[in-house]
Scaffold this motif. Structure first.
Motif, PDB file in Angstrom:
ATOM      1  N   ILE A 157       0.860  -1.182   0.000  1.00 10.09           N
ATOM      2  CA  ILE A 157       0.000   0.000   0.000  1.00 10.09           C
ATOM      3  C   ILE A 157       0.895   1.229   0.000  1.00 10.09           C
ATOM      4  N   GLY A 158       0.928   1.946  -1.107  1.00  6.71           N
ATOM      5  CA  GLY A 158       1.779   3.119  -1.225  1.00  6.71           C
ATOM      6  C   GLY A 158       2.551   3.105  -2.529  1.00  6.71           C
ATOM      7  N   ASP A 159       3.500   4.029  -2.639  1.00 10.25           N
ATOM      8  CA  ASP A 159       4.309   4.158  -3.852  1.00 10.25           C
ATOM      9  C   ASP A 159       5.448   3.142  -3.812  1.00 10.25           C
ATOM     10  N   LEU A 160       5.491   2.249  -4.787  1.00  9.77           N
ATOM     11  CA  LEU A 160       6.501   1.187  -4.822  1.00  9.77           C
ATOM     12  C   LEU A 160       7.329   1.335  -6.093  1.00  9.77           C
ATOM     13  N   PRO A 161       8.489   1.998  -6.004  1.00 10.91           N
ATOM     14  CA  PRO A 161       9.280   2.299  -7.211  1.00 10.91           C
ATOM     15  C   PRO A 161       9.708   1.070  -8.000  1.00 10.91           C
ATOM     16  N   ASN A 162      10.067  -0.028  -7.314  1.00 10.88           N
ATOM     17  CA  ASN A 162      10.608  -1.174  -8.055  1.00 10.88           C
ATOM     18  C   ASN A 162       9.531  -2.106  -8.614  1.00 10.88           C
ATOM     19  N   LYS A 163       8.253  -1.825  -8.318  1.00 12.51           N
ATOM     20  CA  LYS A 163       7.135  -2.622  -8.859  1.00 12.51           C
ATOM     21  C   LYS A 163       7.346  -4.118  -8.625  1.00 12.51           C
ATOM     22  N   ALA A 164       7.914  -4.470  -7.481  1.00 10.75           N
ATOM     23  CA  ALA A 164       8.240  -5.868  -7.200  1.00 10.75           C
ATOM     24  C   ALA A 164       6.999  -6.724  -7.001  1.00 10.75           C
ATOM     25  N   VAL A 165       5.955  -6.130  -6.433  1.00 14.53           N
ATOM     26  CA  VAL A 165       4.726  -6.862  -6.132  1.00 14.53           C
ATOM     27  C   VAL A 165       3.536  -5.968  -6.475  1.00 14.53           C
ATOM     28  N   ASP A 166       2.342  -6.503  -6.342  1.00 14.53           N
ATOM     29  CA  ASP A 166       1.143  -5.688  -6.533  1.00 14.53           C
ATOM     30  C   ASP A 166       1.154  -4.517  -5.556  1.00 14.53           C
ATOM     31  N   SER A 167       0.631  -3.377  -5.995  1.00 14.01           N
ATOM     32  CA  SER A 167       0.575  -2.216  -5.109  1.00 14.01           C
ATOM     33  C   SER A 167      -0.674  -1.394  -5.402  1.00 14.01           C
ATOM     34  N   VAL A 168      -1.089  -0.639  -4.403  1.00 15.10           N
ATOM     35  CA  VAL A 168      -2.213   0.284  -4.555  1.00 15.10           C
ATOM     36  C   VAL A 168      -1.878   1.541  -3.773  1.00 15.10           C
ATOM     37  N   LYS A 169      -2.155   2.692  -4.355  1.00 13.88           N
ATOM     38  CA  LYS A 169      -1.799   3.953  -3.716  1.00 13.88           C
ATOM     39  C   LYS A 169      -2.835   5.013  -4.041  1.00 13.88           C
ATOM     40  N   ILE A 170      -2.819   6.068  -3.253  1.00 11.79           N
ATOM     41  CA  ILE A 170      -3.612   7.256  -3.536  1.00 11.79           C
ATOM     42  C   ILE A 170      -2.879   8.087  -4.582  1.00 11.79           C
ATOM     43  N   ASP A 171      -3.618   8.794  -5.405  1.00  4.53           N
ATOM     44  CA  ASP A 171      -3.018   9.687  -6.395  1.00  4.53           C
ATOM     45  C   ASP A 171      -2.535  10.949  -5.681  1.00  4.53           C
ATOM     46  N   ASP A 172      -1.345  10.872  -5.101  1.00  2.73           N
ATOM     47  CA  ASP A 172      -0.825  11.984  -4.301  1.00  2.73           C
ATOM     48  C   ASP A 172      -0.619  13.240  -5.140  1.00  2.73           C
ATOM     49  N   PHE A 173      -0.016  13.089  -6.312  1.00  9.06           N
ATOM     50  CA  PHE A 173       0.207  14.253  -7.171  1.00  9.06           C
ATOM     51  C   PHE A 173      -1.129  14.861  -7.592  1.00  9.06           C
ATOM     52  N   GLY A 174      -2.050  14.005  -8.020  1.00 11.30           N
ATOM     53  CA  GLY A 174      -3.348  14.501  -8.468  1.00 11.30           C
ATOM     54  C   GLY A 174      -4.119  15.193  -7.365  1.00 11.30           C
ATOM     55  N   GLY A 175      -4.062  14.633  -6.143  1.00 13.04           N
ATOM     56  CA  GLY A 175      -4.750  15.266  -5.022  1.00 13.04           C
ATOM     57  C   GLY A 175      -4.147  16.610  -4.676  1.00 13.04           C
ATOM     58  N   GLY A 176      -2.809  16.676  -4.678  1.00 12.21           N
ATOM     59  CA  GLY A 176      -2.154  17.956  -4.431  1.00 12.21           C
ATOM     60  C   GLY A 176      -2.525  18.981  -5.484  1.00 12.21           C
ATOM     61  N   HIS A 177      -2.588  18.531  -6.734  1.00 17.13           N
ATOM     62  CA  HIS A 177      -2.945  19.438  -7.834  1.00 17.13           C
ATOM     63  C   HIS A 177      -4.368  19.968  -7.662  1.00 17.13           C
ATOM     64  N   GLN A 178      -5.277  19.097  -7.241  1.00 20.74           N
ATOM     65  CA  GLN A 178      -6.653  19.542  -7.003  1.00 20.74           C
ATOM     66  C   GLN A 178      -6.701  20.661  -5.967  1.00 20.74           C
ATOM     67  N   MET A 179      -5.939  20.492  -4.879  1.00 19.45           N
ATOM     68  CA  MET A 179      -5.973  21.505  -3.825  1.00 19.45           C
ATOM     69  C   MET A 179      -5.315  22.801  -4.286  1.00 19.45           C
ATOM     70  N   GLY A 180      -4.202  22.704  -5.017  1.00 20.17           N
ATOM     71  CA  GLY A 180      -3.569  23.910  -5.541  1.00 20.17           C
ATOM     72  C   GLY A 180      -4.508  24.676  -6.451  1.00 20.17           C
ATOM     73  N   THR A 181      -5.202  23.947  -7.312  1.00 20.11           N
ATOM     74  CA  THR A 181      -6.166  24.567  -8.220  1.00 20.11           C
ATOM     75  C   THR A 181      -7.294  25.234  -7.440  1.00 20.11           C
ATOM     76  N   TYR A 182      -7.806  24.527  -6.437  1.00 18.94           N
ATOM     77  CA  TYR A 182      -8.926  25.051  -5.645  1.00 18.94           C
ATOM     78  C   TYR A 182      -8.545  26.347  -4.932  1.00 18.94           C
ATOM     79  N   LEU A 183      -7.401  26.345  -4.245  1.00 15.36           N
ATOM     80  CA  LEU A 183      -7.013  27.535  -3.485  1.00 15.36           C
ATOM     81  C   LEU A 183      -6.723  28.717  -4.410  1.00 15.36           C
ATOM     82  N   ALA A 184      -6.101  28.435  -5.559  1.00 12.23           N
ATOM     83  CA  ALA A 184      -5.830  29.521  -6.514  1.00 12.23           C
ATOM     84  C   ALA A 184      -7.133  30.125  -7.026  1.00 12.23           C
TER      85      ALA A 184
END
Length: 334
Positions: free
Chosen positions: A147-174
């Motif tokens: 669960i999280g960002d796994l750079p080496n893709k060694a196993v299955d993974s699931v994560k939140i879209d951290d960049f996308g969520g940050g972008h949403q908030m930046g857009t909203y506040l602006a």
């Protein structure tokens, strides 16, 4: 929906006993088997095909590594995974690697040795629980979901879209008209924290707002660093406070809210607050915090689903990397 847990409660036995009746009836006494079968008939329970397809010879035991049991994010994750697994008669074993205590790698190595030596069917790893040890997952001969960002893709993974969520908030506040914006990021050695920060600043730039370097500060993801950030703001910018501050997680925001209150600073009258995180506990905070993210339980539900697909043979392909989108909730504080 009738689950193994409900059948177990009706029969007065454990979910594991119900699972044994369904899959290994010879392991259960005739009396217990009869009680379970009667409960199944009374409740109209229909076995889960995915659970029934789990290969024989398993222990019905899954391990989960988490980095900080004191952080409310992880108990919610544990509860969601445990609920899903218990419903099909699988037990969950928890290991806490204690990132805040500085023992993550030491504990991680120790617990991985234990997991290798035990008869465990599968493993779920909560993001920072194996910080700096991602390659160790390549050596685990065990169905595993990270669960999280796994750079080496060694196993299955699931994560939140951290960049996308940050972008949403930046857009909203602006778009809300904020121009002088403070930003308390998470630790720079966590990829997720830097993705959130990068997305947030890109969201500002995409909407004509240039991030102010002197208003950016690195935090620890813990409450005290939120309090320290308030002291820093007052000492460095007390005569010209930013209109809003964006926190990389909700624990830092909680610390800051307490500090603002103690120092007589009103939120949102004197300064706005926005946060990355969507934990259920935030529903009980007033004023209601403007936030972006998704719930830990959603991550855990998907991780458990992916693990069961591996265990049952429903999926046997290459490692998957699922990304869950974020939701923005505009409330009182920004």
């Amino acid at each position: 929906m009738t689950t193994i847990a409900k059948v177990a409660k009706r029969a007065g036995v454990s979910p594991t006993t119900v699972s044994h009746v369904l899959n290994h009836a010879d392991r259960v006494s005739a009396d217990l088997r009869k009680r379970v079968q009667e409960a199944i008939a009374e409740l109209g329970y229909v076995p889960n095909p995915l659970a029934q397809s789990l290969r024989t010879g398993r222990t019905n035991l899954v391990a989960m590594l988490i980095p900080d049991i004191r952080n409310p994010f992880y108990p919610e994750m544990v509860q969601a995974a445990q609920s899903d697994l218990e419903a099909i008669g699988v037990d969950l074993l928890i290991f806490n690697t204690d990132v805040p205590g500085g023992h993550s790698q030491e504990h991680g190595e120790h617990y991985l040795r234990q997991i290798r030596s035990r008869r465990i069917d599968g493993l779920i790893v909560g993001d920072f629980a194996l910080h700096g040890m991602h390659d160790a997952l390549l050596e685990i001969d065990l169905p595993t979901v990270f669960i999280g960002d796994l750079p080496n893709k060694a196993v299955d993974s699931v994560k939140i879209d951290d960049f996308g969520g940050g972008h949403q908030m930046g857009t909203y506040l602006a778009k809300k008209g904020h121009r002088r914006i403070a930003h308390l990021t998470g630790p720079s050695f966590f990829a997720e924290a830097m993705a959130r920060a990068a997305g947030f600043e890109q969201g500002l730039r995409d909407n004509g707002v240039e991030p102010i370097a002197e208003l950016r500060r690195e935090g620890s993801y813990l409450g005290p660093s939120g309090q320290e950030a308030v002291d820093w703001l007052l000492a460095s910018h007390g005569d010209n406070l930013p209109s809003v501050i964006f926190f990389g997680n909700y624990l830092m925001a909680a610390g800051a809210l307490a500090a603002f209150f103690d120092r007589g600073i009103s939120v949102p009258k004197d300064i706005g607050v926005a946060v990355f995180g969507d934990q259920p506990q935030l529903e009980y905070v007033r004023p209601r915090i403007t936030r972006v993210g998704n719930t830990p339980s959603l991550l855990a539900h998907r991780a458990t689903e992916m693990l069961l697909e591996r265990l049952s043979g429903a999926y046997a392909g290459p490692a998957r990397s699922d990304v869950i989108p974020c939701n923005l909730h505009a409330y009182d504080t920004a």
